[in-house]
Enzyme design. Structure first.
Site, mmCIF file in Angstrom:
data_model
loop_
_atom_site.group_PDB
_atom_site.id
_atom_site.type_symbol
_atom_site.label_atom_id
_atom_site.label_comp_id
_atom_site.label_asym_id
_atom_site.label_seq_id
_atom_site.Cartn_x
_atom_site.Cartn_y
_atom_site.Cartn_z
ATOM 1 N N GLU A 137 0.632 0.156 -4.577
ATOM 2 C CA GLU A 137 -0.789 0.406 -4.858
ATOM 3 C C GLU A 137 -1.076 1.899 -4.908
ATOM 4 O O GLU A 137 -0.588 2.650 -4.065
ATOM 5 C CB GLU A 137 -1.601 -0.291 -3.762
ATOM 6 C CG GLU A 137 -3.014 0.193 -3.572
ATOM 7 C CD GLU A 137 -3.144 1.300 -2.544
ATOM 8 O OE1 GLU A 137 -3.525 2.404 -2.979
ATOM 9 O OE2 GLU A 137 -2.872 1.096 -1.361
ATOM 10 N N SER A 161 -1.021 10.427 -2.086
ATOM 11 C CA SER A 161 -2.043 10.176 -3.118
ATOM 12 C C SER A 161 -2.490 11.493 -3.754
ATOM 13 O O SER A 161 -2.777 11.543 -4.952
ATOM 14 C CB SER A 161 -3.244 9.432 -2.542
ATOM 15 O OG SER A 161 -3.881 10.202 -1.554
ATOM 16 N N ARG A 162 -2.527 12.577 -2.961
ATOM 17 C CA ARG A 162 -2.897 13.886 -3.544
ATOM 18 C C ARG A 162 -1.797 14.373 -4.492
ATOM 19 O O ARG A 162 -2.062 14.862 -5.588
ATOM 20 C CB ARG A 162 -3.107 14.930 -2.438
ATOM 21 C CG ARG A 162 -4.554 15.106 -2.014
ATOM 22 C CD ARG A 162 -5.074 14.060 -1.097
ATOM 23 N NE ARG A 162 -4.431 14.080 0.209
ATOM 24 C CZ ARG A 162 -4.558 13.102 1.113
ATOM 25 N NH1 ARG A 162 -5.286 12.037 0.828
ATOM 26 N NH2 ARG A 162 -3.956 13.158 2.277
ATOM 27 N N GLU A 167 -6.013 5.783 -5.620
ATOM 28 C CA GLU A 167 -6.580 7.088 -6.011
ATOM 29 C C GLU A 167 -6.610 7.277 -7.527
ATOM 30 O O GLU A 167 -7.402 8.045 -8.049
ATOM 31 C CB GLU A 167 -5.806 8.236 -5.334
ATOM 32 C CG GLU A 167 -4.438 8.542 -5.892
ATOM 33 C CD GLU A 167 -3.331 7.607 -5.424
ATOM 34 O OE1 GLU A 167 -2.166 7.937 -5.659
ATOM 35 O OE2 GLU A 167 -3.635 6.556 -4.832
ATOM 36 N N GLU A 194 0.865 -1.184 0.000
ATOM 37 C CA GLU A 194 0.000 0.000 0.000
ATOM 38 C C GLU A 194 0.907 1.241 0.000
ATOM 39 O O GLU A 194 2.018 1.190 0.512
ATOM 40 C CB GLU A 194 -0.881 0.021 1.255
ATOM 41 C CG GLU A 194 -1.673 -1.257 1.533
ATOM 42 C CD GLU A 194 -2.688 -1.634 0.468
ATOM 43 O OE1 GLU A 194 -3.223 -0.733 -0.215
ATOM 44 O OE2 GLU A 194 -2.951 -2.838 0.311
ATOM 45 N N TYR A 195 0.428 2.360 -0.587
ATOM 46 C CA TYR A 195 1.268 3.561 -0.605
ATOM 47 C C TYR A 195 1.336 4.167 0.782
ATOM 48 O O TYR A 195 0.426 3.968 1.575
ATOM 49 C CB TYR A 195 0.737 4.592 -1.618
ATOM 50 C CG TYR A 195 -0.546 5.291 -1.218
ATOM 51 C CD1 TYR A 195 -0.567 6.280 -0.217
ATOM 52 C CD2 TYR A 195 -1.772 4.978 -1.811
ATOM 53 C CE1 TYR A 195 -1.730 6.917 0.162
ATOM 54 C CE2 TYR A 195 -2.942 5.609 -1.433
ATOM 55 C CZ TYR A 195 -2.909 6.570 -0.449
ATOM 56 O OH TYR A 195 -4.070 7.197 -0.073
#
Length: 295
Positions: A123, A170-171, A126, A96-97
């Site tokens: 991963e 993710s942003r 987003e 996962e990130y």
């Protein structure tokens, strides 16, 4: 994906919080069962079994001949260590990130994965969301003049999840995927520990000199929300309409991973993805150094 492989890949899930529990559920999906065989899970808690899946020790998972793949779903601060151990044990890794909380560590792990001939997949749910698909379509072919992305939420434990540039990567990934590689202009941090209030403000620039402001704001009681505003030469875009439910995004991510395991993703696509991941981690690293020079 093509026909079933001769042998299914044996999988262990490490960490059974929200993401790990969803991964365990998805690994029992009929489509997944054609390629993957869930052997067990690793957890620091003594759980015995979950959904008829047995708990195994980390040592057994690393040594097991049955296990070919590890899904790392623990807190971010432990990702680097787990990835390293499983790659060294000759296992493929889905994580996962963010994959690590430093650029240098990520570089080292990619090199280890290449050396071992194993797939290392970070991963990025987003990018599989309906909102992102909508934005990508809206932004395509337009020249950005200036924009902002402001994310609010309740506080996160930095020891576990990393500095906001990493926990909020993710942003940053959205901005890079929408507007291309970015340069860092400035980064500041307002950190009021006694009130658990934190605000990171980052100024970025696109290659065509458009400016972007990325803000991560955390405080008790602050609702999880994302505000965006993009000004183009040809109009503007404010926030994303409700574009439907993000269905089965963990499964979609797993499908991408299976394609990599089966050698169905081109070397060019793998290189482009790695370049993007490293660009984002590099920016996050640089932002942290500007905001927390002592670390």
């Amino acid at each position: 994906m093509n026909a079933e492989p001769e042998k299914k890949f044996g999988v262990v899930v490490v960490g059974v919080g929200r993401a790990g529990s969803v991964r365990i559920r998805d690994l029992q999906d009929p489509h997944s069962l054609a390629f993957l065989n869930l052997i067990g899970f690793v957890s620091r808690r003594e759980l015995g079994s979950l959904d008829a899946v047995r708990q195994i020790s980390l040592e057994d998972a690393l040594c097991s001949q049955e296990i070919d793949v590890a899904y790392i779903c623990s807190e971010s601060s432990s990702h680097e260590d787990y990835i390293r151990q499983f790659l060294q044990a000759g296992k493929h890794v889905l994580v996962e990130y963010p994959m690590t909380l430093s650029f240098a560590a990520a570089q080292e792990l990619w090199e280890l994965a290449a050396q071992k001939g194993k797939v290392l997949h970070e991963e990025h749910l987003e990018l599989l969301m309906e909102e992102f698909a909508f934005l990508k379509k809206e932004v395509m072919g337009k020249e950005l003049l200036k924009g902002s992305l402001h994310f609010t939420a309740s506080p996160l434990d930095e020891e576990k999840f990393g500095f906001p540039a990493f926990s909020g990567i993710s942003r940053l990934t959205w901005l890079v995927c929408l507007f291309g590689e970015l340069s860092l202009i400035s980064a500041t941090l307002e950190d009021q520990k006694e009130d658990q209030y934190l605000k990171m403000t980052v100024q970025l620039e696109t290659q065509s000199k458009g400016t972007l402001c990325w803000i991560e704001e955390k405080a008790p009681g602050l609702k999880r929300n994302r505000y965006l505003n993009f000004q183009f030469k040809s109009g503007s875009l404010e926030n994303v309409p409700n574009v439907g439910i993000n269905k089965k995004i963990f499964l979609k991510d797993q499908d991408l991973f299976i394609q990599k395991l089966l050698g169905q993703v081109s070397a060019e696509d793998l290189a482009a993805e790695k370049k993007r991941i490293m660009h984002c981690l590099g920016l996050a690293d640089h932002i942290q150094k500007l905001c927390r020079p002592e670390k």
